[in-house]
Design an enzyme around this catalytic site. Structure first.
Site: not given
Ligand code: UD1
Ligand code: CA
Length: 461
Positions: A27, A328, A346
């Site tokens: 499902r 990040r 980052k």
């Protein structure tokens, strides 16, 4: 603010957890197995493994379906010591538990059975489920008062004793009126578990080996049984994406509450999304609409302004982040540093009190203390094949709209003229300038306007 990782039971009893993860999950309409879908940045299976471990299970067996290498890999990644057992045919919950027979034979004092698609059960609840075992109970069931009991197994009780669990499909009309239902999870005393489980048959409406029959069988064998009740939301099982979203809501509520109780201000808690492992210090303020991915640690007194997105970042005390900042993995923001709007960082160390106030990308860089990075600065860290580092010394001043082409070093206290493309190292205290030289033509605009106007009028005629 994560749930406590230290074992909750002081008892010296050994504990085996059997985690059933052989669900079909059709499902979910997904290429990914159900139990690997995530809640608060961690797979459902990961949540369950963490909870049973925190409840004192030192031995963990995970029962998976055939050809489920992805589930086996996630198990190994999360809990290296866990053993994997394969249930080749789905013949029922008791059959699934007995698929881990070898683990049962190792003779743990306590055995807990958990479902990998029921990720909100807390370590405290697993510990409560274990407790009656040390007082002699052979089987302990986990119940809840169901708002709508249809589909669940019903608890047949007498006072505070549980006599049996009747599956919905096997229940009489009178039994179906019972609202105290089975959450599915169970604890069994190790010395009797196998005898009880092996007596379970499959003569029922579904032709399945029901784990729930363990209660009645334990009583037949003359062993005491017990049950524990928890709020319905805790045993919320997941079969489809709506139920997944509901689990996320409940998990986020828990994380928000834990953050606020530990001294964090959330101005609009319902708009802040945490990861299961987000760590926030005292007096941190999180403004509305902030999203935390996995691996964020924020020290005390930091303000995270609205609409920021953080993942794999460490932020030291007193720093300010955002609004609209993106941190990040590998971003390490120093004490009292400032990261302003539309800044992406980052794999970069930003020194104490350094400022990156506007419209900047810093990747694979280190920035010394008190450096000032002007608006529109970009570290050009990637050439399409490899990544390179940019080193910026303490107290350096990078003028606005500069491109720093890595690998490159800007010395301590050095200046970069705005609009520069810097391809060569700049020594300490030097000025680096890399842009076209400006020329000025006196009176030029007057002549330009005359010519332009004449051309326009000529066109109109
Ligand atoms: C089960 C309980 C029911 C309880 C309900 C709560 C039984 C017989 N019934 O019913 O009393 O109210 O949970 O949600 O235990 N599984 C396997 N292999 C199998 C069968 C199941 O690994 O052969 C796993 C499933 O992946 C799932 C869990 O066991 O994680 C429960 O199975 P499911 O079929 O969902 O049981 P229910 O019918 O919901
Ligand atoms: Ca179920």
């Amino acid at each position: 603010m994560t749930s406590t990782e230290a074992p909750l039971t002081s008892s010296s009893r050994t504990c085996l957890a059997i985690v059933l993860a052989a669900g079909e999950g059709t499902r979910m309409k997904s290429d990914r197995p159900k139990v690997l879908h995530q809640v608060a940045g961690r797979s459902m299976l990961g949540h369950v493994l963490a909870a049973v471990t925190a409840a004192g299970a030192s031995n963990v067996a995970v029962v998976i379906g055939s050809d489920r290498e992805d589930v086996a890999n996630e198990t190994q990644k999360t809990l290296a010591g866990a053993r994997i057992f394969v249930q080749r045919e789905r013949l029922g919950t008791a059959h699934a538990v007995l698929s881990a027979r070898e683990a049962l034979e190792q003779g743990a004092d306590d055995v807990i059975v958990a479902f990998a698609d029921t990720p909100l059960v807390t370590a405290e609840t697993f510990a409560r489920l274990r407790a009656p075992l040390s007082e002699g109970a052979a089987v302990v069931a986990l119940g809840f008062e169901a708002e709508n009991p249809t589909g669940y197994g019903r608890f047949i009780t007498e006072g505070d004793r549980i006599l049996a669990i009747r599956e919905h499909k096997d229940a009489s009309e009178t039994e179906r009126a019972i609202t105290l239902c089975n959450g599915g999870l169970m604890a069994l005393r190790g010395d009797t578990a196998r005898a009880v489980l092996e007596k379970i048959g499959n003569a029922n409406a579904q032709g399945e080996y029901y784990l729930t029959d363990a209660v009645a069988i334990a009583r037949e064998l003359g062993h005491p049984t017990a049950f524990v009740v928890v709020p319905e939301e805790e045993v919320h099982g997941i079969n489809d994406r709506m139920q997944l979203a509901a689990a996320e809501r409940m998990m986020q509520d828990r994380l928000r509450r834990a953050a606020m109780l530990s001294g964090v201000t959330l101005i609009a808690p319902e708009t802040v999304f945490f990861s299961h492992d987000t760590k926030l210090g005292r007096d941190v303020v999180v403004e509305p609409h902030v999203v935390f991915g996995p691996g964020v640690v924020v020290e005390q007194g930091v303000v995270i302004h609205g609409f920021s997105h953080l993942e794999g970042a460490r932020i030291a005390a007193g720093a300010g982040i955002g609004p609209f900042a993106r941190l990040r993995p590998g971003a390490a923001i120093g004490p009292k540093a400032k990261v302003g709007n539309f800044v992406e960082i980052k794999n970069t160390d930003l020194g104490a009190r350094a400022k990156v106030s506007h419209l900047t990308y810093l990747g694979d860089a280190s920035v010394g203390a008190e450096a000032n990075i002007g608006a529109g600065t970009i570290t050009c860290n990637y050439d399409g094949f490899n990544k390179y580092r940019t080193e910026i010394g303490a107290g350096a001043f990078v003028g606005s709209n500069s491109a720093l082409v890595a690998p490159v070093t800007i010395g301590k206290g050095a200046f970069v003229g705005s609009g520069s493309v810097i391809t060569e190292n700049i020594p300490d205290d030097a000025l680096g300038l890399g842009r076209g030289r400006q020329t000025v033509k006196e009176g030029w605009a007057v002549g330009f306007r005359e010519q332009a106007l004449a051309a326009k009028n000529a066109r109109k005629k």
